[in-house]
Scaffold this motif. Structure first.
Motif, PDB file in Angstrom:
ATOM      1  N   TRP A  83      -0.475  -0.793  -2.016  1.00 51.10           N
ATOM      2  CA  TRP A  83       0.604  -0.071  -1.336  1.00 51.10           C
ATOM      3  C   TRP A  83       0.822   1.302  -1.969  1.00 51.10           C
ATOM      4  CZ3 TRP A  83       4.730  -4.544  -0.813  1.00 51.10           C
ATOM      5  CH2 TRP A  83       4.416  -5.309   0.328  1.00 51.10           C
ATOM      6  N   THR A  84       1.029   1.306  -3.285  1.00 51.93           N
ATOM      7  CA  THR A  84       1.252   2.599  -3.935  1.00 51.93           C
ATOM      8  C   THR A  84      -0.020   3.442  -3.948  1.00 51.93           C
ATOM      9  OG1 THR A  84       0.963   1.420  -6.039  1.00 51.93           O
ATOM     10  CG2 THR A  84       3.210   1.984  -5.395  1.00 51.93           C
TER      11      THR A  84
ATOM     12  N   LEU B  22       7.714   5.709   0.484  1.00 55.55           N
ATOM     13  CA  LEU B  22       7.489   4.264   0.392  1.00 55.55           C
ATOM     14  C   LEU B  22       8.470   3.677  -0.604  1.00 55.55           C
ATOM     15  CD1 LEU B  22       5.661   1.702   0.948  1.00 55.55           C
ATOM     16  CD2 LEU B  22       4.377   2.421  -1.104  1.00 55.55           C
ATOM     17  N   MET B  23       9.180   2.610  -0.231  1.00 53.31           N
ATOM     18  CA  MET B  23      10.077   1.952  -1.177  1.00 53.31           C
ATOM     19  C   MET B  23       9.864   0.432  -1.113  1.00 53.31           C
ATOM     20  SD  MET B  23      13.803   2.685   0.615  1.00 53.31           S
ATOM     21  CE  MET B  23      14.658   1.510  -0.422  1.00 53.31           C
ATOM     22  N   VAL B  24       9.294  -0.107  -2.199  1.00 54.85           N
ATOM     23  CA  VAL B  24       8.986  -1.535  -2.301  1.00 54.85           C
ATOM     24  C   VAL B  24       9.252  -1.987  -3.736  1.00 54.85           C
ATOM     25  CG1 VAL B  24       7.213  -1.396  -0.502  1.00 54.85           C
ATOM     26  CG2 VAL B  24       6.559  -1.140  -2.894  1.00 54.85           C
ATOM     27  N   PRO B  25       9.643  -3.243  -3.940  1.00 56.73           N
ATOM     28  CA  PRO B  25       9.838  -3.741  -5.308  1.00 56.73           C
ATOM     29  C   PRO B  25       8.522  -3.786  -6.082  1.00 56.73           C
ATOM     30  CG  PRO B  25      10.908  -5.172  -3.695  1.00 56.73           C
ATOM     31  CD  PRO B  25      10.016  -4.247  -2.929  1.00 56.73           C
ATOM     32  N   GLU B  26       8.617  -3.603  -7.362  1.00 60.70           N
ATOM     33  CA  GLU B  26       7.432  -3.617  -8.226  1.00 60.70           C
ATOM     34  C   GLU B  26       6.653  -4.926  -8.091  1.00 60.70           C
ATOM     35  OE1 GLU B  26       4.442  -3.240 -10.943  1.00 60.70           O
ATOM     36  OE2 GLU B  26       5.690  -1.657 -10.076  1.00 60.70           O
ATOM     37  N   ILE B  27       7.355  -6.063  -8.056  1.00 60.65           N
ATOM     38  CA  ILE B  27       6.665  -7.354  -8.011  1.00 60.65           C
ATOM     39  C   ILE B  27       5.841  -7.498  -6.743  1.00 60.65           C
ATOM     40  CG2 ILE B  27       8.667  -8.566  -7.023  1.00 60.65           C
ATOM     41  CD1 ILE B  27       7.784 -11.031  -8.612  1.00 60.65           C
ATOM     42  N   ASN B  28       6.356  -6.997  -5.624  1.00 54.69           N
ATOM     43  CA  ASN B  28       5.612  -7.109  -4.372  1.00 54.69           C
ATOM     44  C   ASN B  28       4.480  -6.092  -4.289  1.00 54.69           C
ATOM     45  OD1 ASN B  28       8.778  -7.770  -3.488  1.00 54.69           O
ATOM     46  ND2 ASN B  28       7.246  -9.235  -2.780  1.00 54.69           N
ATOM     47  N   ASN B  29       4.671  -4.942  -4.921  1.00 50.17           N
ATOM     48  CA  ASN B  29       3.574  -3.995  -5.018  1.00 50.17           C
ATOM     49  C   ASN B  29       2.413  -4.603  -5.796  1.00 50.17           C
ATOM     50  OD1 ASN B  29       2.358  -1.352  -4.705  1.00 50.17           O
ATOM     51  ND2 ASN B  29       2.816  -1.014  -6.867  1.00 50.17           N
TER      52      ASN B  29
ATOM     53  N   ARG C  22       5.331  16.413  -0.051  1.00 52.26           N
ATOM     54  CA  ARG C  22       5.029  15.230  -0.862  1.00 52.26           C
ATOM     55  C   ARG C  22       6.302  14.520  -1.318  1.00 52.26           C
ATOM     56  NH1 ARG C  22       0.130  17.905  -4.511  1.00 52.26           N
ATOM     57  NH2 ARG C  22      -1.231  18.332  -2.718  1.00 52.26           N
ATOM     58  N   CYS C  23       6.216  13.201  -1.326  1.00 54.17           N
ATOM     59  CA  CYS C  23       7.365  12.364  -1.685  1.00 54.17           C
ATOM     60  C   CYS C  23       6.882  11.191  -2.536  1.00 54.17           C
ATOM     61  CB  CYS C  23       8.053  11.864  -0.411  1.00 54.17           C
ATOM     62  SG  CYS C  23       9.505  10.849  -0.702  1.00 54.17           S
ATOM     63  N   ASP C  24       7.267  11.158  -3.793  1.00 54.42           N
ATOM     64  CA  ASP C  24       6.850  10.063  -4.670  1.00 54.42           C
ATOM     65  C   ASP C  24       7.425   8.732  -4.180  1.00 54.42           C
ATOM     66  OD1 ASP C  24       5.554  11.841  -6.323  1.00 54.42           O
ATOM     67  OD2 ASP C  24       7.248  12.054  -7.707  1.00 54.42           O
ATOM     68  N   PRO C  25       6.680   7.635  -4.310  1.00 49.74           N
ATOM     69  CA  PRO C  25       7.201   6.320  -3.895  1.00 49.74           C
ATOM     70  C   PRO C  25       8.319   5.847  -4.818  1.00 49.74           C
ATOM     71  CG  PRO C  25       5.036   6.078  -4.928  1.00 49.74           C
ATOM     72  CD  PRO C  25       5.281   7.546  -4.783  1.00 49.74           C
ATOM     73  N   PHE C  26       9.170   4.992  -4.287  1.00 49.30           N
ATOM     74  CA  PHE C  26      10.271   4.380  -5.041  1.00 49.30           C
ATOM     75  C   PHE C  26       9.920   2.913  -5.252  1.00 49.30           C
ATOM     76  CE2 PHE C  26      14.579   2.287  -4.964  1.00 49.30           C
ATOM     77  CZ  PHE C  26      14.995   2.760  -6.206  1.00 49.30           C
TER      78      PHE C  26
ATOM     79  N   ALA D 207       0.027   5.259  -0.715  1.00 49.42           N
ATOM     80  CA  ALA D 207       1.085   6.274  -0.683  1.00 49.42           C
ATOM     81  C   ALA D 207       0.701   7.500  -1.501  1.00 49.42           C
ATOM     82  CB  ALA D 207       2.391   5.684  -1.200  1.00 49.42           C
ATOM     83  N   LEU D 208       0.155   7.276  -2.684  1.00 48.19           N
ATOM     84  CA  LEU D 208      -0.217   8.401  -3.544  1.00 48.19           C
ATOM     85  C   LEU D 208      -1.418   9.153  -2.979  1.00 48.19           C
ATOM     86  CD1 LEU D 208       0.318   6.685  -7.010  1.00 48.19           C
ATOM     87  CD2 LEU D 208       1.761   8.436  -5.948  1.00 48.19           C
ATOM     88  N   ASP D 209      -2.353   8.425  -2.381  1.00 45.95           N
ATOM     89  CA  ASP D 209      -3.499   9.088  -1.769  1.00 45.95           C
ATOM     90  C   ASP D 209      -3.054   9.953  -0.589  1.00 45.95           C
ATOM     91  OD1 ASP D 209      -6.484   9.349  -1.555  1.00 45.95           O
ATOM     92  OD2 ASP D 209      -6.079   8.521   0.427  1.00 45.95           O
ATOM     93  N   TRP D 210      -2.066   9.469   0.158  1.00 39.37           N
ATOM     94  CA  TRP D 210      -1.511  10.248   1.264  1.00 39.37           C
ATOM     95  C   TRP D 210      -0.887  11.554   0.753  1.00 39.37           C
ATOM     96  CZ3 TRP D 210      -1.491  10.530   6.425  1.00 39.37           C
ATOM     97  CH2 TRP D 210      -0.460  11.249   7.047  1.00 39.37           C
ATOM     98  N   GLN D 211      -0.123  11.456  -0.330  1.00 32.74           N
ATOM     99  CA  GLN D 211       0.521  12.660  -0.883  1.00 32.74           C
ATOM    100  C   GLN D 211      -0.510  13.701  -1.297  1.00 32.74           C
ATOM    101  OE1 GLN D 211       3.731  12.516  -0.476  1.00 32.74           O
ATOM    102  NE2 GLN D 211       3.615  10.327   0.006  1.00 32.74           N
ATOM    103  N   ARG D 212      -1.632  13.230  -1.802  1.00 29.10           N
ATOM    104  CA  ARG D 212      -2.680  14.133  -2.270  1.00 29.10           C
ATOM    105  C   ARG D 212      -3.249  14.977  -1.134  1.00 29.10           C
ATOM    106  NH1 ARG D 212      -8.126  13.688  -2.398  1.00 29.10           N
ATOM    107  NH2 ARG D 212      -8.036  11.609  -1.467  1.00 29.10           N
TER     108      ARG D 212
END
Length: 337
Positions: free
Chosen positions: A211-212, A197-204, A227-231, A215-220
């Motif tokens: 959003w994050t 997942l790659m999204v700007p901090e302000i939009n997250n 696993r791929c950490d979001p950007f 993404a993190l729950d999916w990685q778990r």
């Protein structure tokens, strides 16, 4: 599934507005007899059936104001006057939903830009009271806390997304968690293993960090090797950080909002879709026409926010709610048009 026949469906089929359909079905003599007959016959042919709860609420509203005339709900904005937000598809989609629901319920929407009041909250409140406007929808704004002094005790107020987020009111927003989770599940079924997942901090932040969260729950729940950490960059032009992230995480699929992923990938020597696939959390019509991704169903977000304002008006629930609620609207996957 059979399409639900609403006033909007009847109006579209007959080439009139939903408010005209509403008045014609009530026998309003301000609508010409030929038009009334055409609408009544058309509604019957299409299979329209009135919503009994909605009819009760509309009747109660007409009894309270005594006039039966269309009421006004204020859309408060702070986005460089009246034009800035209209240049963004995401805002226009929400606005379309707001106006559609207002028309269906017999209201009209009028924008009140804070720039017209020099940022003066008392001036805004005074103007609304002078016009007899009790319904307020907090809409499009930049990331500024301009309404911290706005007293909402005399108004039914709801918030669109996280605009004017410092005001504690009921809100409607897109379901960020569901949308990202759905995208990851879809991509996984197509054979993608390392989904980034790659999204700007302000939009997250606007998503309520859902959003994050998704993404993190999916990685778990997937194997550690996949696993791929979001950007989530603070800056939108930091290709060096992106290149570093790509090298460290090695995603084979990207879910993108706003960031120039395709251009960045080209500059670091990666091909789309040969090396990495891209799908979007759609923010404009061009992306929607050319790429796969998640339609946030933003028209329905706008409609749901307007419903919250009307709910407060119909129940005379004004001011700050004791327990603010948030209505989350689910999006859906769509392929290029």
């Amino acid at each position: 599934m059979r399409e639900k026949i609403t006033m909007k469906v009847v109006a579209d089929a007959l080439g009139v507005s939903a408010s005209t359909v509403s008045r014609a079905l009530k026998g309003d003599t301000r609508i010409g007899i030929e038009t009334r007959t055409r609408i009544i016959e058309g509604a019957e042919r299409l299979g329209y059936r009135p919503n009994p709860m909605l009819s009760v609420l509309m009747s109660a509203r007409r009894r309270r104001d005594g006039s039966g005339e269309v009421g006004t709900v204020a859309l408060v904005t702070d986005y460089h006057g009246t034009k800035g937000w209209r240049e963004k598809d995401v805002c226009n989609w929400e606005y379309e939903g707001i106006c559609r629901r207002a028309d269906e319920l017999g209201y009209r929407v009028e924008e009140f830009p804070m720039s017209d009041f020099g940022g003066d909250c008392e001036g805004l409140a005074g103007a609304l009271k002078a016009r007899g406007i009790r319904g307020v929808l907090l809409g499009f704004t930049r990331d500024r806390k301009v309404l911290s002094g706005f007293s909402i005790s005399d108004f039914s107020v709801a918030g669109l997304s996280t605009y004017f987020r410092e005001v504690p009111v009921d809100r409607a927003n897109f379901h960020g968690f569901y949308n990202v989770r759905m995208a990851m599940e879809h991509l996984s079924k197509t054979g993608k293993r390392r989904i980034g997942l790659m999204v700007p901090e302000i939009n997250n932040r606007i998503s309520g960090y859902l959003w994050t969260g998704a993404a993190l729950d999916w990685q778990r729940q997937i194997p550690e090797d996949d696993r791929c950490d979001p950007f989530i960059p603070d800056k939108w032009d930091d290709i060096n950080e992106f290149a570093k992230w790509m090298k460290e995480q090695s995603p084979d699929a990207l879910i993108v909002y706003k960031l120039p992923a395709k251009s960045w990938l080209s500059k670091i020597g990666l091909r789309v879709p040969g090396d990495v696939s891209i799908s979007y959390l759609f923010r404009d019509r061009e992306e929607m026409a050319r790429w796969p991704g998640v339609d946030g169903n933003l028209q329905e977000v706008g409609a749901a926010a307007f419903d919250l304002v009307v709910e407060g008006l119909n129940t005379n629930r004004l001011g700050v709610p004791e327990h603010p609620k948030e209505v989350l609207i689910k999006g859906f996957w769509r392929d290029p048009e």
